[in-house]
Design an enzyme around this catalytic site. Structure first.
Site, PDB file in Angstrom:
ATOM      1  N   GLY A 119      29.118  46.453  50.405  1.00  0.00           N
ATOM      2  CA  GLY A 119      28.854  45.238  49.638  1.00  0.00           C
ATOM      3  C   GLY A 119      30.007  44.853  48.725  1.00  0.00           C
ATOM      4  O   GLY A 119      31.040  45.536  48.649  1.00  0.00           O
ATOM      5  N   HIS A 120      29.821  43.790  47.979  1.00  0.00           N
ATOM      6  CA  HIS A 120      30.901  43.232  47.165  1.00  0.00           C
ATOM      7  C   HIS A 120      31.277  44.112  45.974  1.00  0.00           C
ATOM      8  O   HIS A 120      30.455  44.756  45.373  1.00  0.00           O
ATOM      9  CB  HIS A 120      30.575  41.817  46.696  1.00  0.00           C
ATOM     10  CG  HIS A 120      29.262  41.625  46.018  1.00  0.00           C
ATOM     11  ND1 HIS A 120      28.803  40.395  45.651  1.00  0.00           N
ATOM     12  CD2 HIS A 120      28.304  42.494  45.656  1.00  0.00           C
ATOM     13  CE1 HIS A 120      27.633  40.520  45.081  1.00  0.00           C
ATOM     14  NE2 HIS A 120      27.304  41.771  45.074  1.00  0.00           N
ATOM     15  N   ASN A 121      32.579  44.102  45.718  1.00  0.00           N
ATOM     16  CA  ASN A 121      33.157  44.746  44.536  1.00  0.00           C
ATOM     17  C   ASN A 121      33.074  46.270  44.540  1.00  0.00           C
ATOM     18  O   ASN A 121      33.315  46.903  43.506  1.00  0.00           O
ATOM     19  CB  ASN A 121      32.531  44.180  43.250  1.00  0.00           C
ATOM     20  CG  ASN A 121      32.892  42.717  43.052  1.00  0.00           C
ATOM     21  OD1 ASN A 121      32.109  41.832  43.383  1.00  0.00           O
ATOM     22  ND2 ASN A 121      34.100  42.466  42.594  1.00  0.00           N
TER      23      ASN A 121
END
Lengths: 348, 348, 348
Positions: free
Chosen positions: B241-243
């Site tokens: 997922g993001h980050n």
């Protein structure tokens, strides 16, 4: 394409009973939603309660099924195997899209490729060197076929499926969109603080009548083949690692992972989101239940559940025991107190 | 391309012992299946029993390995590190497909793109504005490269991989088919009964020597970057997922999910189908075992198992205890009865 | 595109307090990394400690938030809903890529297709017979749209998404790369030792404002439709089987699987790697927690955890009890011994 009940019954090995045999149906539908002009099936007693209010024009039903709640307007299509007869009806009423023999101008087919008769090759298809495509096979738009790939007869390769170099597919194989057949297996050796890639030079061999779901991945063998046996059916988003040997008529449901070098014997069933560690044998006809994680061999015919997975009976017994545990802790505490007071009494 | 054992030994840092050093081999194979003309390896004592009956022409083996069961026809290729020597042999005997420098006519490359030397660009490839492709990189048929993408040297992007806008890839990166790099992260705010999309305007940054498996997804940062450190290896069907910040030389096996904003430190291993909640740190060298679900930080070097995941020792102890629980319930019941009868006695 | 704080405040329903309202910002960033020229937000008390040392030029913050640690150089953008105001700021500072109306020469669009106004169709796109594309919709490079597909207005279909025949999409739908909409469901009948395919002749219907993540699969109904309700958001690598009815504003996180014929009611949340057996109802607003496996109905508004999943409170209680079990076994053993010695005493 509407068809009369009389014709339908004849084509589907059923006999028409009640209703109007000259009425037409144009579609198949579920018993909970079917309306006039549609044919449905009743094969599961759980759904019998929907029969009475159904507007369906006809209903496939087994011999000797209870029929007291059949509405007057409805014809029964009585047959020995209503599930199979209904499948035939669905195929008649909802014919598959046919692909006219065609090789799209925008496809790229290497000059060394051998193409069979009656094939369809869609736009933006790539077929690499020395590959062989069997008679009647359809390769839909954008499918990628590498080098030295053999695809049998009457296969269907859906858009953006990728069949890497050296893969071998039998006859009547269906590969859905986004499935990746023959990418590198996941193998490394750790040296001097880094993971060194082990070359993955094997291939994937897929038997006749196999269906591979959308976005499923089947890795090539490191050496030798990853094998999927005849008649096995693999759902979407399944990961099958390198060098697995999957037997015949195996079922693998969505999001299941089989790590590598496993034997999944004939007729085994891996339910949804289950996982199999490497070098494990799943015995013939064994069932790995949903979300179970298998770390060791599973005997033929057994049902395994949990993570780590155990024989279903054992696993269920443990789950039931666990549900009693919070209360058990109170009982133990009480006993300890009672025991202490008894000890105290005895000492007096 | 057959090669004599003498030559093979010299190229693979081994010495030929026994057998016929002038014999040729043409392929590498597993010890359980190798036949004449093939070379194999014996690096795992578990497989020693296969040596005696093996028809392989030669076998890589470590110094001082027991060799009493070596068949007469077989040459031993004795070496300090048989796994690495065998990898070298596999690479020699099964050379990788080479891609001749080429830019396919059917590819679409924006005029603002910077292309390095010695590159391969297959058919139906798209490369968007201002992207940069490094020397020696191969972009196979149908790969999609967005705008402002930087791809380093000697990378291989497989068919139908998608590299969204603004992604940055180092050198020697391999992206397998169907992998999606830089799609939007999954972020919403709930207002007035609906989920409002949080713009995902960051990117993905991938270090040197990273391999990303088929159909794996690495989302762009919401703001800032999702980072995959140098040398990390990611299997098929993994969701990142993001980050997330993934360190160097991390291993992530198939069907694993890392939700978002996690730190996965160097050398961590996430085994198959494991899952990591958001904002979690997996310490350096920690192992999250197969199918484990991690909700909180995992200390460096530890092994975690279960869902919710705990230190392996604790988790195993609990599993063993659970297996005794059904029997324990019987023992508790018996005690309660005995206690009652004692209490009864004492009252008398 | 830099913008002054004064302008930004006006556009984002905030008022500028402290700092220099005439200063410009050019980007949005996370509070942990923002530097000069960037605007950030503080909406979570957990991150308040980063405020003091932040070099951000401005920070969105709620009315009445504690502000004693605001650095002198920083302007506060005080507003009623800082999360929504910050989203607006991100959209202003990082505008989405715009796609100029265009139909790529290299796309293949059947002559029977109906195209709306202001659409973008990228290279290597296929659109089949009788499909309809609404105004303002963007179909990026390589997306595959089958026959009889209806796509609403202002949708975005990303590269290599596949929309099979007969799918219906509402307005403002986003389909990310590699998502497969409408592949065959996974249905077979077992006869004479083989799995016979049940025809999958239904379709997929997706409501307005739905977002479907990368490499997610939504299967067509066997008969009738698989439905995704308005405003639902589906993450990457999710498997949604045939004939599921997903309500409005449902959230499904990565690697989740929903087998088939389920009702997932409005506002339900299926957290990461969760799984739902077939014919199950997940009640309105219910939360299936990460990695949980649901085999039966889940009541509206409840939180379920574990595999098999139970009400969260029950599941947590069992987990806590399990953690005490190894110690409990020792206590039980001790009690048994004490009891035995008491029995012995009593007999004396």
């Amino acid at each position: 394409m509407p068809i009369t009940l009389k014709e339908l019954a004849a084509l589907c090995e059923a006999r028409c009973q009640g209703g109007d045999a000259s009425a037409s149906v144009y579609a198949a539908a579920d018993i909970t939603t079917a309306h006039q002009g549609q044919v449905t099936q009743l094969t599961n007693a759980k759904y019998a309660r929907y029969l009475k209010a159904s507007a369906a024009t006809a209903c496939f039903i087994g011999e000797n099924s209870p029929t007291e709640t059949v509405p007057d307007h409805m014809a029964l299509l009585v047959c020995a195997d209503p599930e199979m007869s209904f499948i035939k009806a669905v195929e008649l009423l909802h014919p598959k899209k046919t692909y006219i023999n065609q090789i799209a101008d925008q496809s790229i087919i290497d000059s060394s490729v051998t193409l069979g008769q009656d094939i369809f090759i869609g736009a933006y298809v790539n077929i690499g060197e020395n590959s062989v495509i069997g008679d009647g096979t359809k390769i839909l738009a954008g499918a990628y076929i590498g080098n030295n790939v053999k695809i049998g007869r009457n296969c269907q390769i859906h858009p953006y499926a990728v069949i890497y170099d050296d893969s071998v597919l039998g006859d009547n194989v269906i590969i859905h969109s986004g499935a990746i057949i023959g990418a590198d297996g996941f193998g490394y050796k750790f040296r001097h603080g880094a993971h060194i890639k082990v070359p993955q030079v094997g291939n994937v061999v897929i038997g006749d009548n196999v269906e591979v779901g959308a976005n499923t991945c089947i890795d090539r063998g490191a050496l030798g083949s990853t094998v999927i046996g005849m008649g096995s059916k693999i759902d979407n988003l399944v990961q099958i690692g390198h060098n697995n040997k999957v037997g015949k008529h195996v079922i693998m449901c969505g999001l299941t992972g089989v790590s590598g070098s496993c034997n999944i014997e004939d007729y085994a069933i891996l339910a949804g989101s289950s996982g199999i560690a490497d070098h494990v044998t799943i015995g013939q006809g064994a069932v790995v239940m949903a979300r179970s994680g298998v770390a060791g061999d599973v005997p033929a015919g057994s049902h395994y559940f949990g993570s780590p997975a155990k024989d279903k009976k054992t696993a269920y017994k443990e789950q039931i025991a666990l549900s009693k545990l919070p209360d058990l802790i109170k009982r133990i505490k009480l006993m300890e107190e009672e025991l202490k007071s008894l000890q105290h009494l005895d000492k007096e």
